[in-house]
Design an enzyme around this catalytic site. Structure first.
Site: not given
Length: 605
Positions: A354, A481, A498
């Site tokens: 991420h 995100d 996401d």
């Protein structure tokens, strides 16, 4: 420096050489001013909240260093050691030098000359000496303006032609200057003005006396006005106050008896422990998607991702799905091995992926991706093969994401059309001011059945009904995100993305794209309660766009969500039977579902 390159480094080096020369030749104070001017320090600090306080502290430290260097003849190295020692002594040293200076004198009493007060204003102004003007003795030279307006000086002295007239004009102009200065003084007040008048030998030519006792506003007051008796002066002042409609008041100052202060008697108050006499509202809470689904994730077959700083994509994989032995339309995907097959999972790995995706400013190059991976691995781990993770990410970045983004891949989304890590905190049923409505998580079930009667996520209503009946009061927090903007600025559409690093295959077999076919993704979405997460994210984006998007229409601007299961994204050319890319799950909830859920969470019927 890394972004700007060698030119910026060379410029910085030259700047530092200039500053060290300023320090050597002119001292710390000059260095501070040079740096402040070059770096726009004052402008930048005063543009921040609390900047005035910080700027005052920095100037204080610079002046203290200058005094220490001057008194002790300290060089740069010695002065740095002196500063470190003073910091270490801070807890036990209470000298005046350490007292923090006022960051602003706006609230302090300021004593100014009339000349420096011009152009300024203050809430309260006190003018104590406007009654006092000494006309002075006869000047040795007389300065005045002649009939043509030219400023001249008579240096002839007593006995010269027109000397007496010139002296009178000199004194008249001086007293008129005092009159103009007094006008400046008395017009500085915004709310309250206090003036003093007293009958003395200097009063007849004083500007305040001339203003108060001259009754013809069409002409300039004479240079000298005789001081009347106190009763006559008081009556004249009272008449002025009476005509001011309450704007002016006259107060006579008289001798007051001296008072003696005595300490009041100390009363002993009986102490008692405070008692909490109200009932705590246990239904009000700050919650998140993870908290709402925590009970369901105690023993799931698939890991889920929490809304905390660490991304927990694979919290529990004990109960793995079995491979379907029945042949299907997507069997060809069994031969496409995932680039992520050798990369282990876990919370730290999910956080690493991420953070890399958050840093990338698309479109990007292979080298930029590799550098971002190396940086994040070095910073936070875990220890992974940088080349393998880079190749896996490059494959995912090149995978088309479907019609919802007009067939674009992640690496095609420009940085100006991508908003990463959109944090939100939504009030639930009134937030800090709760409404009387009682909203439960289960109230979303009938909405889901009404607006999602068909489609791959229609069965989620049953899973949603099995969640704990949690009250929705307080605040809902989370972090999206990324949000993508599609189709330009005129008629933009917004898509929520996401990223997921869930492992959906078996550990005893190679991970392939088949594990991320559409049916597998739908099962994974429902099992991990990602549809609830997607709906909450859409509500957050809906409320955000209501503030930020001109002419906002949820039917037009809300374009859906993309759940990108990165381990299944296998690059361009690898497609499922329905034309979608493995690992890419797209869903567009109806605008009616999003707005109804937003109203429900807000406590509206």
């Amino acid at each position: 420096l890394a972004e700007r390159g060698e030119q910026e480094a060379d410029e910085l080096g030259q700047r530092l050489r200039t500053w060290i020369r300023v320090l050597d030749e002119r001292g710390v104070a000059a260095l501070f001013e040079a740096v402040s001017l070059n770096q726009r320090l004052q402008e930048r600090l005063l543009g921040q909240v609390g900047g005035e306080r910080l700027l005052t502290d920095l100037r204080h430290i610079a002046q203290t260093l200058y005094e220490a260097a001057l008194q002790g003849q300290l060089g740069l190295t010695t002065l740095s050691a002196w500063l470190r020692r003073r910091r270490e002594e801070a807890e036990r040293d209470n000298v005046v030098e350490r007292s923090r200076r006022l960051d602003s004198d706006a609230a302090a009493v300021q004593i100014l000359t009339v000349h420096t007060s011009k152009g300024l204003e203050f809430p309260v102004v006190l003018v104590p000496y406007a009654w006092n003007h000494w006309p002075g003795k006869e000047p040795t030279t007389a300065v005045f303006h002649d009939e043509k307006g030219a400023r001249v000086r008579d240096v002839g002295g007593r006995g010269s032609p027109d000397w007496n007239a010139h002296v009178l004009e000199h004194k008249r102009e001086e007293t008129d200057v005092e009159l103009r200065l007094t006008y400046v003084a008395v017009t500085r007040a915004q709310s309250h003005l206090v003036l003093w008048w007293a009958p003395t030998g200097n009063t007849p030519t004083s500007p305040l006396h001339r203003l108060l006792l001259h009754n013809d506003p069409a002409t300039v007051a004479p240079t000298t006005i005789k001081v009347p008796k106190d009763a006559v002066a008081g009556a004249a002042f009272d008449a002025i106050a009476a005509g001011s409609n309450g704007g002016l008041a006259v107060e006579s100052i008289a001798t007051r008896p001296a008072g003696t202060w005595s300490q009041p008697a100390v009363t002993q108050n009986a102490l008692a422990a405070a008692v909490l006499a109200r009932t705590l509202d246990l239904g009000w809470r700050r919650t998140s998607y993870s908290a709402l689904t925590a009970a369901a994730h105690d023993a799931p077959r698939l890991g889920s991702e929490s809304e905390v700083s660490q991304k927990d994509d694979e919290s529990d994989l004990a109960d793995l799905p079995s491979l379907d032995p029945v042949a299907g339309p997507d069997d060809v995907l069994r031969g496409v091995t995932s680039h992520w097959d050798s990369l282990a999972g876990g919370a730290r790995f999910g956080t690493l992926v991420h953070s890399v995706l958050e840093l990338l400013d698309h479109p990007t190059t292979d080298d930029v991706v590799r550098d971002a991976v190396a940086t994040q691995v070095a910073r936070s781990g875990p220890a992974v093969d940088i080349d393998v993770l880079t190749d896996a990410l490059l494959t995912a970045l090149a995978t088309p994401m479907g019609d919802v983004v007009d067939g674009a891949a992640l690496r095609d989304i420009k940085g100006s059309d991508r908003l990463p890590e959109l944090d939100f905190e939504l009030p639930l049923a009134g937030g800090d001011s709760p409404t009387a409505a009682r909203v439960m998580l289960a109230d979303l079930v009938p909405l889901w059945r009404e607006h999602c009667p068909t489609g791959p996520l229609a069965p989620y209503a049953d899973a949603l009904a099995n969640l704990e009946p949690t009250p929705l009061r307080g605040y809902l927090s989370g972090s999206i995100d990324a949000v993508f903007r599609v189709a330009g600025l005129d008629t933009p559409r917004y898509v929520i993305a996401d990223y997921k690093t869930n492992w959906l295959g078996r550990y005893d077999e190679p991970l392939t794209a088949w594990s991320y076919r559409p049916e597998a993704l739908a099962d994974a979405m429902i099992e991990a309660h990602y549809p609830l997460q997607a709906l909450l994210y859409n509500v957050a984006l809906h409320r955000y766009l209501r503030w930020r998007q001109p002419g906002y229409d949820p039917d037009v601007h809300l374009s859906g969500v993309l759940y990108l299961f990165l381990r299944g994204m296998s690059g361009p050319g690898v497609t499922c039977a329905d034309g979608s890319a493995p690992g890419v799950f797209s869903w567009r909830p109806s605008a009616g579902l999003v707005t109804a859920a937003s109203d429900l969470l807000a406590g509206k019927a």
